[in-house]
Design a protein around this motif. Structure first.
Motif, PDB file in Angstrom:
ATOM      1  N   UNK A 137     -54.324 117.661 -16.972  1.00  0.00           N
ATOM      2  CA  UNK A 137     -53.771 118.769 -17.648  1.00  0.00           C
ATOM      3  C   UNK A 137     -54.456 120.163 -17.331  1.00  0.00           C
ATOM      4  N   UNK A 138     -53.596 121.438 -17.252  1.00  0.00           N
ATOM      5  CA  UNK A 138     -54.114 122.429 -16.799  1.00  0.00           C
ATOM      6  C   UNK A 138     -54.967 123.274 -17.921  1.00  0.00           C
ATOM      7  N   UNK A 139     -55.894 123.880 -17.618  1.00  0.00           N
ATOM      8  CA  UNK A 139     -56.688 125.051 -18.487  1.00  0.00           C
ATOM      9  C   UNK A 139     -56.187 125.972 -18.417  1.00  0.00           C
ATOM     10  N   UNK A 140     -55.008 126.243 -19.384  1.00  0.00           N
ATOM     11  CA  UNK A 140     -54.307 127.640 -19.507  1.00  0.00           C
ATOM     12  C   UNK A 140     -52.857 127.417 -19.028  1.00  0.00           C
ATOM     13  N   UNK A 141     -52.312 128.566 -19.244  1.00  0.00           N
ATOM     14  CA  UNK A 141     -50.871 128.593 -18.747  1.00  0.00           C
ATOM     15  C   UNK A 141     -50.816 129.099 -17.139  1.00  0.00           C
ATOM     16  N   UNK A 142     -50.200 128.119 -16.315  1.00  0.00           N
ATOM     17  CA  UNK A 142     -50.098 128.461 -14.772  1.00  0.00           C
ATOM     18  C   UNK A 142     -49.757 130.066 -14.648  1.00  0.00           C
ATOM     19  N   UNK A 143     -48.374 130.226 -15.093  1.00  0.00           N
ATOM     20  CA  UNK A 143     -47.807 131.492 -14.998  1.00  0.00           C
ATOM     21  C   UNK A 143     -48.671 132.800 -15.347  1.00  0.00           C
ATOM     22  N   UNK A 144     -49.550 132.528 -16.210  1.00  0.00           N
ATOM     23  CA  UNK A 144     -50.333 133.733 -16.616  1.00  0.00           C
ATOM     24  C   UNK A 144     -51.423 134.009 -15.591  1.00  0.00           C
ATOM     25  N   UNK A 145     -51.543 133.168 -14.696  1.00  0.00           N
ATOM     26  CA  UNK A 145     -52.509 133.294 -13.488  1.00  0.00           C
ATOM     27  C   UNK A 145     -52.143 134.553 -12.553  1.00  0.00           C
ATOM     28  N   UNK A 146     -50.583 134.929 -12.633  1.00  0.00           N
ATOM     29  CA  UNK A 146     -50.313 135.896 -11.683  1.00  0.00           C
ATOM     30  C   UNK A 146     -50.159 137.259 -12.512  1.00  0.00           C
ATOM     31  N   UNK A 147     -50.289 138.294 -11.732  1.00  0.00           N
ATOM     32  CA  UNK A 147     -49.920 139.769 -12.181  1.00  0.00           C
ATOM     33  C   UNK A 147     -49.356 140.482 -11.275  1.00  0.00           C
ATOM     34  N   UNK A 148     -48.998 141.735 -11.657  1.00  0.00           N
ATOM     35  CA  UNK A 148     -48.192 142.428 -10.795  1.00  0.00           C
ATOM     36  C   UNK A 148     -48.809 142.687  -9.484  1.00  0.00           C
ATOM     37  N   UNK A 149     -50.159 142.994  -9.641  1.00  0.00           N
ATOM     38  CA  UNK A 149     -51.050 143.243  -8.511  1.00  0.00           C
ATOM     39  C   UNK A 149     -50.920 142.236  -7.299  1.00  0.00           C
ATOM     40  N   UNK A 150     -50.541 140.850  -7.880  1.00  0.00           N
ATOM     41  CA  UNK A 150     -50.371 139.780  -6.865  1.00  0.00           C
ATOM     42  C   UNK A 150     -49.130 139.810  -6.120  1.00  0.00           C
ATOM     43  N   UNK A 151     -48.198 140.812  -6.270  1.00  0.00           N
ATOM     44  CA  UNK A 151     -46.976 140.851  -5.627  1.00  0.00           C
ATOM     45  C   UNK A 151     -47.142 141.085  -4.123  1.00  0.00           C
ATOM     46  N   UNK A 152     -46.611 140.384  -3.187  1.00  0.00           N
ATOM     47  CA  UNK A 152     -46.865 140.819  -1.875  1.00  0.00           C
ATOM     48  C   UNK A 152     -46.300 142.121  -1.539  1.00  0.00           C
ATOM     49  N   UNK A 153     -46.951 143.087  -0.797  1.00  0.00           N
ATOM     50  CA  UNK A 153     -46.275 144.073  -0.515  1.00  0.00           C
ATOM     51  C   UNK A 153     -45.246 144.150   0.629  1.00  0.00           C
ATOM     52  N   UNK A 154     -45.182 142.959   1.484  1.00  0.00           N
ATOM     53  CA  UNK A 154     -43.959 142.866   2.223  1.00  0.00           C
ATOM     54  C   UNK A 154     -42.761 142.288   1.402  1.00  0.00           C
ATOM     55  N   UNK A 155     -42.940 141.714   0.513  1.00  0.00           N
ATOM     56  CA  UNK A 155     -41.913 141.228  -0.407  1.00  0.00           C
ATOM     57  C   UNK A 155     -41.422 142.471  -1.262  1.00  0.00           C
TER      58      UNK A 155
END
Length: 230
Positions: A137-155
């Motif tokens: 069982x995941x400790x926390x919500x997995x999508x919440x691990x991502x933020x706008x700063x994680x968006x790849x610059x090439x994408x």
């Protein structure tokens, strides 16, 4: 020897000497007077009048034989071979015994997979996973691990967005040991970023086997990438 005999021999010798001397005197006189010339001339004429038979001329030589000409030999007449007729025997009849048809049953292929407890099917050479009594069982919500700063610059430059579905392997320590993309977002940079972030940040309560011991487990999740607003 008597005296009379010696006187006779002396007289004979004296007479012989006188005869020889007279012969020489006569010959000398003949030479001087030409008598000897006439005698020699007469002998030469007698020699001239002597008929000498001439030898017959040699027979004419036979002409040489004409050169051989390459005359082809006469053709040889070869008699055709005689035809010998041989009466061949009639072929023997061969009877074929009745043979039952052989039916070959196709060999059953060896199974390549096997069923494990819990309804999971794995390859025949692969060990069945342990029976899990409690899932990871995941400790926390997995999508919440991502933020706008994680968006790849090439994408961002290519204006790429979409949803990436992944399957995670959870180790007994609760960390993500492996991440496999099961459905791509259409962007390789977004898919790679999804697995990298989850493996670094996600934490799980490990799965437990029937004895209550931590064991390996698995989990799936979907991460939706949306271009950040300016």
């Amino acid at each position: 020897m008597s005296y009379a005999r010696r006187n006779q021999m002396s007289s004979n010798r004296t007479a012989a000497i006188i005869i020889v001397a007279l012969i020489h005197i006569a010959l000398g006189y003949a030479l001087v007077t030409g008598l000897a010339y006439n005698v020699i001339k007469k002998a030469a004429e007698d020699l001239k009048t002597f008929d000498v038979e001439e030898e017959p001329p040699p027979p004419p030589e036979e002409p040489p034989p004409p050169p051989d000409q390459n005359t082809p030999p006469p053709p040889q007449i070869v008699a055709p071979p005689s035809i010998i007729k041989i009466d061949s025997p009639a072929p023997a009849l061969v009877t074929t015994p009745n043979i039952s048809p052989v039916v070959i049953t196709p060999r059953a292929e060896a199974p390549t997979t096997k069923s494990c407890p819990g309804g999971m099917t794995v390859a025949i050479a692969q060990a069945c996973p342990p029976v899990i009594s409690q899932a990871a069982k995941a400790k926390g919500n997995l999508p919440s691990l991502f933020s706008t700063d994680d968006y790849p610059q090439s994408a961002i430059r290519n204006e790429e967005q979409g949803t990436t579905a992944v399957r995670l392997s959870i180790g007994p320590d609760g960390r993500v040991a492996d991440c496999t993309v099961t459905s791509s977002s259409g962007s390789s940079s977004l898919d790679s970023a999804t697995c990298n972030i989850i493996k670094r940040r996600a934490r799980y309560s490990p799965a437990k086997d029937s004895s209550g011991n931590p064991t390996t487990g698995s989990d799936t999740t979907r991460i939706r990438w949306v271009l950040p607003e300016e």
